[in-house]
Design a protein around this motif. Structure first.
Motif, PDB file in Angstrom:
ATOM      1  N   VAL A  84      18.398  85.317  39.944  1.00 33.76           N
ATOM      2  CA  VAL A  84      18.790  85.553  41.160  1.00 33.76           C
ATOM      3  C   VAL A  84      19.532  84.496  41.536  1.00 33.76           C
ATOM      4  O   VAL A  84      20.800  84.471  42.445  1.00 33.76           O
ATOM      5  CB  VAL A  84      17.801  85.965  41.953  1.00 33.76           C
ATOM      6  CG1 VAL A  84      18.191  85.914  43.604  1.00 33.76           C
ATOM      7  CG2 VAL A  84      16.859  87.283  41.575  1.00 33.76           C
ATOM      8  N   GLU A  85      19.428  83.227  41.252  1.00 40.82           N
ATOM      9  CA  GLU A  85      19.942  81.850  41.959  1.00 40.82           C
ATOM     10  C   GLU A  85      21.422  82.179  41.320  1.00 40.82           C
ATOM     11  O   GLU A  85      22.208  81.660  41.870  1.00 40.82           O
ATOM     12  CB  GLU A  85      19.063  80.922  41.672  1.00 40.82           C
ATOM     13  CG  GLU A  85      19.565  79.613  41.767  1.00 40.82           C
ATOM     14  CD  GLU A  85      20.004  79.433  43.447  1.00 40.82           C
ATOM     15  OE1 GLU A  85      21.013  78.680  44.056  1.00 40.82           O
ATOM     16  OE2 GLU A  85      19.306  80.287  44.385  1.00 40.82           O
TER      17      GLU A  85
ATOM     18  N   GLN B  40      23.429  84.126  43.155  1.00 43.12           N
ATOM     19  CA  GLN B  40      23.876  83.818  44.436  1.00 43.12           C
ATOM     20  C   GLN B  40      24.900  82.705  44.210  1.00 43.12           C
ATOM     21  O   GLN B  40      25.925  82.658  45.263  1.00 43.12           O
ATOM     22  CB  GLN B  40      22.657  82.955  45.055  1.00 43.12           C
ATOM     23  CG  GLN B  40      21.611  84.024  45.553  1.00 43.12           C
ATOM     24  CD  GLN B  40      21.885  84.559  46.694  1.00 43.12           C
ATOM     25  OE1 GLN B  40      22.255  86.082  46.323  1.00 43.12           O
ATOM     26  NE2 GLN B  40      22.197  84.201  47.831  1.00 43.12           N
TER      27      GLN B  40
ATOM     28  N   ARG C 152      23.247  93.720  46.805  1.00 45.77           N
ATOM     29  CA  ARG C 152      22.292  92.891  47.149  1.00 45.77           C
ATOM     30  C   ARG C 152      20.774  93.649  47.267  1.00 45.77           C
ATOM     31  O   ARG C 152      20.917  94.903  47.421  1.00 45.77           O
ATOM     32  CB  ARG C 152      22.568  92.432  48.580  1.00 45.77           C
ATOM     33  CG  ARG C 152      23.775  91.598  48.674  1.00 45.77           C
ATOM     34  CD  ARG C 152      24.238  90.912  49.889  1.00 45.77           C
ATOM     35  NE  ARG C 152      25.140  89.821  49.866  1.00 45.77           N
ATOM     36  CZ  ARG C 152      26.442  90.287  49.953  1.00 45.77           C
ATOM     37  NH1 ARG C 152      26.986  91.602  50.021  1.00 45.77           N
ATOM     38  NH2 ARG C 152      27.639  89.568  49.850  1.00 45.77           N
TER      39      ARG C 152
ATOM     40  N   ASP D  44      16.189  91.836  50.090  1.00 48.63           N
ATOM     41  CA  ASP D  44      16.059  90.625  50.801  1.00 48.63           C
ATOM     42  C   ASP D  44      17.396  89.969  51.043  1.00 48.63           C
ATOM     43  O   ASP D  44      17.660  88.778  51.678  1.00 48.63           O
ATOM     44  CB  ASP D  44      15.454  89.640  49.682  1.00 48.63           C
ATOM     45  CG  ASP D  44      16.104  89.471  48.418  1.00 48.63           C
ATOM     46  OD1 ASP D  44      17.072  89.894  47.942  1.00 48.63           O
ATOM     47  OD2 ASP D  44      15.428  88.570  47.683  1.00 48.63           O
TER      48      ASP D  44
ATOM     49  N   ARG E 262      19.660  89.157  49.030  1.00 53.10           N
ATOM     50  CA  ARG E 262      20.223  88.173  47.821  1.00 53.10           C
ATOM     51  C   ARG E 262      20.879  89.012  46.748  1.00 53.10           C
ATOM     52  O   ARG E 262      20.533  90.219  46.427  1.00 53.10           O
ATOM     53  CB  ARG E 262      19.022  87.256  47.375  1.00 53.10           C
ATOM     54  CG  ARG E 262      18.162  86.678  48.118  1.00 53.10           C
ATOM     55  CD  ARG E 262      17.255  85.612  47.547  1.00 53.10           C
ATOM     56  NE  ARG E 262      17.929  84.588  47.105  1.00 53.10           N
ATOM     57  CZ  ARG E 262      17.454  83.720  46.052  1.00 53.10           C
ATOM     58  NH1 ARG E 262      16.056  83.747  45.620  1.00 53.10           N
ATOM     59  NH2 ARG E 262      18.352  82.531  45.898  1.00 53.10           N
TER      60      ARG E 262
ATOM     61  N   ARG F 199      22.326  90.580  43.280  1.00 50.74           N
ATOM     62  CA  ARG F 199      21.406  91.152  42.143  1.00 50.74           C
ATOM     63  C   ARG F 199      22.514  91.156  41.008  1.00 50.74           C
ATOM     64  O   ARG F 199      22.162  91.341  39.693  1.00 50.74           O
ATOM     65  CB  ARG F 199      20.438  92.141  42.189  1.00 50.74           C
ATOM     66  CG  ARG F 199      19.330  91.747  43.198  1.00 50.74           C
ATOM     67  CD  ARG F 199      18.209  90.822  42.725  1.00 50.74           C
ATOM     68  NE  ARG F 199      17.393  90.906  43.816  1.00 50.74           N
ATOM     69  CZ  ARG F 199      15.903  91.279  43.226  1.00 50.74           C
ATOM     70  NH1 ARG F 199      15.977  91.930  42.404  1.00 50.74           N
ATOM     71  NH2 ARG F 199      14.920  90.905  44.091  1.00 50.74           N
TER      72      ARG F 199
END
Length: 353
Positions: A5-6, A9, A99, A102, A104, A106
């Motif tokens: 996920v990071e 981002q 997203r 949340d 974020r 994906r």
């Protein structure tokens, strides 16, 4: 999975930065053609991006941030060539970040800008531990953000959700002005057939009773998609309608051509129940100047009406009356075409006009 996920981002920030530096070229031309101002594409909650036509732009950037190639491959951001070299999964594409609830990122949907015949127009992130295409709708997290469930403050009432095929349609429709019941939002299946998982995600996104308006392309594939949507929305707790646009016109093209206010009027005028739209599609294209064509249309429409969900019961009489007028049949013939068991147990083979 947190690292994957990071990585997404960071990738979304990289792609958004690439788009913000453009002053011309195919990406901005495409946005204009789809009725999406640059300011909208670059702003929250959408934050679109651009993948330049280089082989390792993103891969090199994420490596410098400490991500290993194995992580980037598992995330679907990097692919391996036949020679074993890691390269960017998206190149020369406008990117729509997908997203989670949340907010974020994906995954991505990338729209090709090269125009090469052998290059697929759209490319989705492959299935990964954090993303399965059949379980996500583009724009669902943005709906949460815009209408306050649960990512932000309440910014107005939700008049309904328009289910479209392309991500650009979803972004362009966010420009529609509010109506008496509030604002409309849009979510996209990203060119895939709508799935049970996507409907479940939509149900978790919007308040109970929210109207759903299906707006798919007016072709055979769009008709099949609408039929599937009707089946998957059989228990939807709210109205299920359709917007039927002319051939060759989609919501983004309509907004680009006419502007948001005129497009809103056109979409409102084209709105009908999804059941009525399905019946109209069954009738269209048949030889209604011939008795066999009219009987075939009645049989096809009758099968739909006979299996209508209870939610649509109040519409049946009006749809049947319109069907009788269009086909030139009397009410008894149409009734027996819809409910053949109510007559002599057989579908009509002759009519009283």
């Amino acid at each position: 999975m947190g690292r994957l996920v990071e990585a997404h981002q960071r990738a979304a920030a990289y792609y958004a930065g690439q788009l913000s530096r453009l002053t011309g070229g195919p990406a901005l031309h495409y946005l204009r053609s789809r009725g999406i101002p640059q300011s909208l594409a670059r702003s929250r909650p959408w934050r679109l991006g651009y993948a330049p036509p280089v082989r390792t732009g993103l891969t090199g950037y994420l490596r410098r941030l400490g991500f290993a190639d194995d992580e980037l491959i598992e995330a679907g951001l990097t692919v391996v060539t036949r020679t074993g070299r890691p390269v960017d999964a998206f190149r020369d594409r406008l990117l729509f970040p997908i997203r989670g609830p949340d907010g974020r990122v994906r995954a991505f949907v990338g729209r090709d800008l090269s125009g090469q015949a052998r290059v697929p127009r759209y490319r989705n992130t492959a299935t990964t531990p954090i993303y399965t295409k059949s379980g996500y709708l583009y724009g669902s997290a943005e709906v949460l953000s815009l209408f306050g469930r649960p990512l932000g403050g309440h910014r107005g009432s939700l008049a309904g959700v328009i289910l479209v095929e392309g991500p650009a349609d979803a972004v362009a429709l966010s420009r529609l002005p509010p109506g008496p019941d509030g604002r409309f939002a849009a979510v996209s299946t990203c060119g895939t057939a709508v799935t049970a998982g996507q409907i479940a995600r939509l149900a978790a996104t919007v308040p109970p009773g929210t109207p759903v308006i299906v707006c798919f392309d007016p072709d055979a594939a769009g008709a099949r998609a609408a039929d599937r949507a009707y089946d998957l929305l059989r228990t939807w707790d709210g109205p299920v309608d359709a917007i039927v646009l002319p051939p060759g016109v989609d919501p983004a093209a309509l907004i680009a051509r006419s502007g948001p206010r005129a497009a809103a009027r056109a979409l409102r005028d084209a709105r009908t129940s999804l059941l009525a739209a399905r019946v109209a599609r069954r009738v269209s294209g048949r030889r209604l100047d011939e008795i066999e064509g009219r009987l075939g249309a009645l049989r096809a429409a009758g099968a739909l009406l006979r299996h209508a969900v209870p939610r649509d019961a109040p519409q049946l009489a009006l749809i049947a009356r319109d069907l009788a007028v269009r086909l030139g049949f009397d009410g008894v013939t149409v009734f027996e075409g819809i409910y053949p068991a109510a007559g002599d147990g057989h579908e009509p083979t002759s009519v009283n006009a």
